[in-house]
Design a protein around this motif. Structure first.
Motif: not given
Lengths: 297, 297
Positions: B240-256
């Motif tokens: 869920p996008e809601l759950q990983v806003r921080d990780q997406l911003e910091s680059g800890a997680l990346v969209e495939l």
């Protein structure tokens, strides 16, 4: 030897929680899988499954499943020595029961490199730490992490360390319910958060403060949900320190009474004849867990 | 009228997942509670419970439980008008089934003020969005949040909005498995994360890319664990996008693959004759959910 076609049918129905899905996994029709189970029951002279939804093993069924699980682990070892036996070079799978709070905190970091190196896939099953052993006894998992030390027959247990819990609430919750400071005797009339009917951590905390008996509480069987409800001010609850370092630092969550943690031991239970891969994982966890868990006093 | 002593015994055994605990909750001995259930079965001429561990209701048992749940909701309304009937001014309780991802993200913020104002305690039950309706049908919960629109008999459903999921992985995972960039046809041979046997989101995502059939995966039935495993590089998964806003911003997680979300609708199912409190909660959710959920296209 046992007829493993019949035993795999039993295992598939229990593991897939139904005849239809069990049949699918084995590539059989539903009537074929029921026939195998009926034949198994005819041979041993008693039922192996309670036909409920989902189907659950009887006592004898559980003992058979336990055996299947151990045979599977032994087959894994043999496959690594005799690669021709290995069906299509499939990756290994281990089914492991663990408590939700371990999965929400240290587990992934602890096993990620090991899984990548060994090409190991995990089937994780979440169980409260006090009940995970049931899955071991039922032969449904290769290993389990739980709070009790005593292993089931045929298995070993290893102390990994302890998780440290702190009783936390949001500043708004504390301001609303304890305008004159937190008093232990008022805690029972302030909504608490409890993970589920098997979670007695909050009871133990209150008892350690001299408060006994029932107390108002929400039930929330999710680690992450538990934190969200605490942050939103629905109640106070005991939360793994590992999971809320940011919130404690920013002040989004506050300890109710200063420095009163509760430590919960975590034991790794694994089959004694569980094969090489399980042995390697056991050694790996024994070395790695000190980074996240505290020593048990 | 029905004998509600007998019906409460049935409800207690099912809700507490056992005769011993059911008896405890009602303040009865275990033999007294079994006798009540036997008497109930004698009166209606068929079994209401499958005596497994935990005991599960038969079809007729389920219909009785459904009825008990609805009567309880009606009693709540009456109690607010006739306070003398209310036993010890206890706070209200609502049992609600919801999907793990809602509980891990928007649910707590959406209901916290409502619960505090109404002095409402929640019994939350976590169910995959595709199976939560079973709990409604079984009469075990007052409401449920799930992905399917069609209400069970006697209930209504309301679209709250949709949760947006994105296929994510850690940069290290992408570097290891896709050194030359992510290719859809290689995804099936790269470990995925799947919540449980009822979770087909990853299948749908792969199908939308033209990849059909099975794929390598870990099973992880925990929202928070799912994120931890993704961050630790054990696999890719729809989160869920809601759950990983921080990780997406910091680059800890990346969209495939860039901007390929999947939206999952969430419906609020509630009993039609569910009483005032459930009605108020329904109105509240209908207004509040737009803050976290996206409109369904």
């Amino acid at each position: 030897m046992f007829d493993y076609k019949l035993l795999s049918a039993l295992a598939a129905v229990v593991e897939q929680a139904g005849f239809e899905r069990g049949a699918q996994v084995l590539g059989l029709s539903q009537s074929a899988i029921s026939q195998r189970i009926k034949l198994l029951e005819a041979r041993i002279g008693q039922p192996v499954l309670v036909r409920a939804s989902p189907p659950t093993p009887t006592d004898i069924g559980r003992r058979l499943l336990n055996h299947v699980q151990q045979v599977r682990l032994l087959e894994r070892d043999l496959q690594s020595q005799v690669p021709a036996l290995d069906e299509e070079g499939m990756p290994e799978r281990l089914r492991i029961a663990l408590n939700a709070d371990s999965l929400a905190t240290w587990w992934a970091e602890a096993v990620s490199d090991f899984c990548a190196e060994q090409h190991l896939l995990l089937d994780l099953v979440v169980e409260d730490q006090t009940v995970g052993l049931k899955r071991m006894r039922a032969g449904e998992v290769a290993a389990c992490i739980c709070a009790s030390e005593r292993p089931v027959a045929g298995a070993r247990s290893l102390l990994l360390g302890a998780m440290r819990y702190r009783a936390l609430a949001s500043p708004a919750f504390i301001a609303r319910h304890f305008p004159e400071g937190v008093r232990a005797d008022q805690l029972a009339r302030t909504p608490a958060l409890v993970f589920g009917p098997d979670d007695f951590l909050q009871h133990r905390y209150l008892a350690s403060l001299g408060v006994n008996g029932g107390f108002e509480h929400h039930l929330c069987p999710s680690s992450e949900g538990f934190i969200r409800l605490t942050e939103a001010g629905l109640g106070w609850g005991l939360v793994p320190e590992l999971q809320v370092r940011d919130q404690l630092e920013s002040g989004a969550l506050v300890e109710l009474l200063p420095d009163k943690p509760i430590d919960v031991p975590l034991y790794w239970h694994h089959w004694r004849s569980g094969g090489q891969l399980l042995g390697l994982l056991t050694d790996h966890l024994a070395q790695a867990c000190g980074q996240w868990l505290v020593p048990l006093e």
